[in-house]
Every structure is written in structure tokens, then in C-alpha cells.
Design an enzyme around this catalytic site. Structure first.
Site, short mmCIF file in Angstrom:
data_model
loop_
_atom_site.label_atom_id
_atom_site.label_comp_id
_atom_site.label_asym_id
_atom_site.label_seq_id
_atom_site.Cartn_x
_atom_site.Cartn_y
_atom_site.Cartn_z
N ARG A 171 62.13 30.93 44.78
CA ARG A 171 62.04 32.35 44.44
C ARG A 171 63.37 32.91 43.95
NH1 ARG A 171 58.92 32.60 49.50
NH2 ARG A 171 60.76 33.36 50.57
N ARG A 175 71.24 31.80 37.09
CA ARG A 175 71.40 32.34 35.74
C ARG A 175 72.67 31.84 35.07
NH1 ARG A 175 70.15 38.38 37.90
NH2 ARG A 175 67.89 38.21 38.08
N ARG A 247 60.47 35.35 62.42
CA ARG A 247 61.85 35.80 62.62
C ARG A 247 61.83 37.33 62.71
NH1 ARG A 247 65.49 32.33 64.28
NH2 ARG A 247 67.20 33.34 63.13
N ARG A 277 73.69 40.41 56.65
CA ARG A 277 74.00 41.36 55.59
C ARG A 277 74.23 42.75 56.17
NH1 ARG A 277 68.21 42.24 52.36
NH2 ARG A 277 67.00 43.03 54.13
N GLU A 298 72.55 43.69 59.84
CA GLU A 298 71.36 42.95 60.25
C GLU A 298 71.73 41.58 60.80
OE1 GLU A 298 68.33 42.60 57.30
OE2 GLU A 298 68.72 44.60 56.48
N TYR A 346 54.80 36.06 53.59
CA TYR A 346 55.81 37.01 53.15
C TYR A 346 55.36 37.60 51.81
CZ TYR A 346 60.07 39.28 51.74
OH TYR A 346 60.97 40.23 51.34
N ASP A 348 56.06 40.72 48.82
CA ASP A 348 56.77 41.87 48.29
C ASP A 348 55.83 43.07 48.25
OD1 ASP A 348 59.24 40.63 47.93
OD2 ASP A 348 58.70 39.89 45.94
#
Length: 383
Positions: A171, A175, A247, A277, A298, A346, A348
Site C-alpha cells: 500500500r 517514488r 492493535r 508518531r 501515539e 483495515y 480507509d
């Protein structure tokens, strides 16, 4: 028909609205004291910063139906998410792009040179990656993998990368340009008034009743003609086959005058830093101005009983248990399972909305045809 919906996140809210628009009575029961689930946003009373209480959520999609749908219920302003990471005392761009490569290797490669250089770094002996680590080594080689993925992945999942499916890394883009926008979808934005305002607007219908701080109990199942379950899949079956693994996240608030990070999200990839993060929430709404700031740090850990489940682990043991629950779900009557928790995947936000719309379509089609309302309306196998 009278429907009972467990959960007032995007899945439950969208399905409830579609059913209500079709003329059905819907009661939404939400165990928390607010709607919008983990997308919940609220104004910090001290700073007036719009805070994403359960971690940052950025809306991005290529689905035109979903984009049109969410814009019916709120104003989305342009927002292009950019992430930084601190590793070894230096700050780099994520996703890994041309600047990240040149920073790490102290080079000045152009796109074609960088592509050839990374091809040399990559482990070409791996034909079919069996896990996250092999996927990373085949894609980018050991140096990039160990700098930006090894430590972060261990902290996020509490597992060695060779225990994690290769699909998790697929995912994430690699680049060979200086483009640093985290997502590449044509539609990207942030709700001006927050996600909670949008979900509240979706639920604002004369045929929808919302009951906050009210868990969907076993006794509620008989109070409705049909249930929509967006809670944990194993909860519906009272954990008869064991608990599915998740988690969870612990949040620590940081307040400061002025700026703290200077960006919306900073990842921390070093293993000796326990958290994964920090989010500086005022940068998620760049059209606003705030003197003071609110940040949330977090830390990821294994979810225990009573914790909020965030990320399904889906390792081999969980997959075996999941198959038993899915078999039970397919044969269940009087209930439809939906959403991230209800299907143990999971998702989005845009996929969540798309699947909720598809689920409502199939429920209404089942009613119109006089047939059985399906218990699983989306393909969950192998996801």
C-alpha cells in the site's frame, strides 16, 4: 421495516441514512458519547484547534459516488497530506521519494539514475515475497528498509517484519520524483467543520433515532426486524471461537505556545523511541490560524479486553479464527455485518463509505424482492 444499527461511525451512519431515505425506521445505538467513531473531531476548548481525537484522518478517494456523497453533508476544503519522519537524528520525507533517497545516500541523483540505483540495491533473488520484510528488500533494498520501515513496523505491529503479510507494504508507494503528497487520489480534502459534523448531518433524518452512550445489547436484537452490526465481528458471536487480534493506540497530549512540529505528522522510526508518531492538529486545517498548539503522541500496543480496537492483525492464527466467524456470519439471520470491525479489515474512510452504500443497496434490494437480506454484502475473503 425497523432497523437497529450498532455503531454511529461512517459505516453505521451511511447505512442508516440510506435505509431512512428509503422510508424505513432506524435506531442507531452508539456506546460512546459521540458519533463518528474513530473519525471523531472536536474543538479543543483552550486553543480552539480542531482535534482528531483518535488519530489523524485524511479524506482521499478516486470514487466519484463517495466524493459526491460526502460533499452532500459538509464542506471539504483542499488538503494534501504530507508526512515527515525522524530517523537517526535527521528528518526525511515520506513516502520515500527522490529527495528521501538523495538525503539518505547523500547523492544528487535524477529520476532515472535513482531508479537504476535502487534497482541495484534491491534483492532480486526474492521472486515472490512471503512477508513484509521480503517485500521491502525486493522493492528497495536493505538500507531504505532498515532506515524507514524496520523500526517503525516493529513498534506499530509489535511483530518482526518477517511475521507481517507482504500486502501491508504494497500500500506504500516508492517514488522517483520529488512529489511528497502522501496520497495520489484525485480527490483529497479535510472537512472544514470536522468529521463529527458530517456524520451528525448524515444522521439528521426524521426516521433516524440516535442513542449515545448506549451499547447494542443482545436484548436489542429482538427489538428490531433486522440488525446492522458494525462492532467487532467476534463480539456478535460472544467470542465463541476466541478473540480476534487487534492493535490499539495510547494517546498522550502535548500543549505548547507557537509551533511544536511545524508539520501535521512526524513519524519516528528509531526503535529506541517508544512512540510511532506525533500529530500537530492545527496543521490538519491550514486555513485556520492558532497562536497555541495541541499535539498528540501515539504509542501502539496489543489491544486487550476493553481497549479500542484500531488495526486488525490478521496473522495466520487470526485468519483461521476469522474463517470460522465468517462462516458463522454467512449463515446468521436477522443481521448484516459491515464496516472495519464488522468484517475485520483495515478500511480507509472512502472504502468504508463505498461499502456502506453498497451494503445498503443490497439490503434494500433484498427487501424489494422479498428475499433474504444478506448478512455479508461485500467480499471479505482474502482482504
Amino acid at each position: 421495516m425497523r432497523f437497529g444499527v450498532a455503531g454511529a461511525g461512517f459505516s453505521g451512519a451511511v447505512i442508516a441514512r440510506e435505509l431512512a431515505d428509503a422510508g424505513h425506521e432506524v435506531t442507531v445505538l452508539e456506546c460512546r458519547d459521540h458519533v463518528a467513531g474513530n473519525c471523531h473531531t472536536e474543538r479543543d476548548p483552550q486553543t480552539q484547534v480542531l482535534v482528531h481525537r483518535y488519530g489523524p484522518h485524511i479524506f482521499h478517494t478516486g470514487n466519484e459516488r463517495v466524493w459526491s456523497y460526502i460533499n452532500r453533508f459538509g464542506v471539504l476544503l483542499p488538503y494534501y497530506h504530507r508526512v515527515r519522519t525522524t530517523v537517526g537524528g535527521r528528518v526525511y520525507l515520506l513516502p520515500v521519494n527522490l529527495l528521501t533517497i538523495n538525503q539518505l545516500f547523500q547523492t544528487a541523483l535524477n529520476p532515472d539514475q535513482a531508479r537504476a540505483f535502487i534497482a541495484e540495491q534491491a534483492d532480486s533473488s526474492i521472486e515472490v515475497p512471503r512477508n513484509f520484510e521480503e517485500q521491502a528488500l525486493k522493492l528497495m533494498g536493505r538500507r531504505l528498509y532498515e532506515a524507514f520501515f524496520l523500526g517503525y513496523t516493529r513498534k506499530q505491529w509489535g511483530l518482526e517484519p518477517n511475521e507481517i503479510p507482504a500486502s501491508v507494504l504494497r500500500r506504500l508507494p516508492l517514488r522517483f520524483t520529488y512529489e511528497d503528497s502522501y496520497f495520489s487520489h484525485p480527490h483529497q480534502g479535510m472537512p472544514r467543520d470536522g468529521y463529527t459534523a458530517i456524520v451528525s448531518a448524515i444522521l439528521d433524518h426524521p426516521l433516524i433515532e440516535v442513542r449515545l452512550s448506549t451499547p447494542y445489547a443482545a436484548a436489542d436484537r429482538d427489538a428490531f426486524d433486522h440488525s446492522i452490526w458494525t462492532g467487532p465481528l467476534d463480539d456478535w458471536f460472544e467470542h465463541r471461537y476466541g478473540r480476534l487480534g487487534y492493535r490499539t493506540l495510547d494517546f498522550e497530549e502535548i500543549r505548547a505556545t507557537g509551533d511544536f512540529l511545524g508539520c501535521a505528522v512526524m513519524n519516528y522510526g528509531d526503535l529506541d523511541v517508544p512512540y510511532t508518531r506525533i500529530t500537530e492538529h492545527k496543521y490538519l486545517a491550514p486555513w485556520e490560524e492558532h497562536t497555541d498548539t495541541v499535539c498528540i503522541r501515539e504509542t501502539s500496543r496489543l489491544a486487550g479486553e476493553g481497549d479500542i480496537p484500531y488495526y486488525p492483525i490478521r496473522l495466520a492464527a487470526d485468519q483461521r479464527t476469522l474463517r470460522r466467524y465468517l462462516d458463522a456470519a454467512r449463515s446468521a439471520s436477522g443481521v448484516t455485518f459491515a464496516g472495519r470491525l464488522g468484517t475485520y479489515r483495515y478500511l480507509d474512510m472512502d472504502v468504508t463509505i463505498a461499502e456502506a452504500l453498497a451494503t445498503a443497496d443490497r439490503i434494500l434490494a433484498g427487501i424489494d424482492s422479498g428475499g433474504r437480506i444478506p448478512s455479508l454484502c461485500v467480499d471479505v475473503d482474502g482482504a
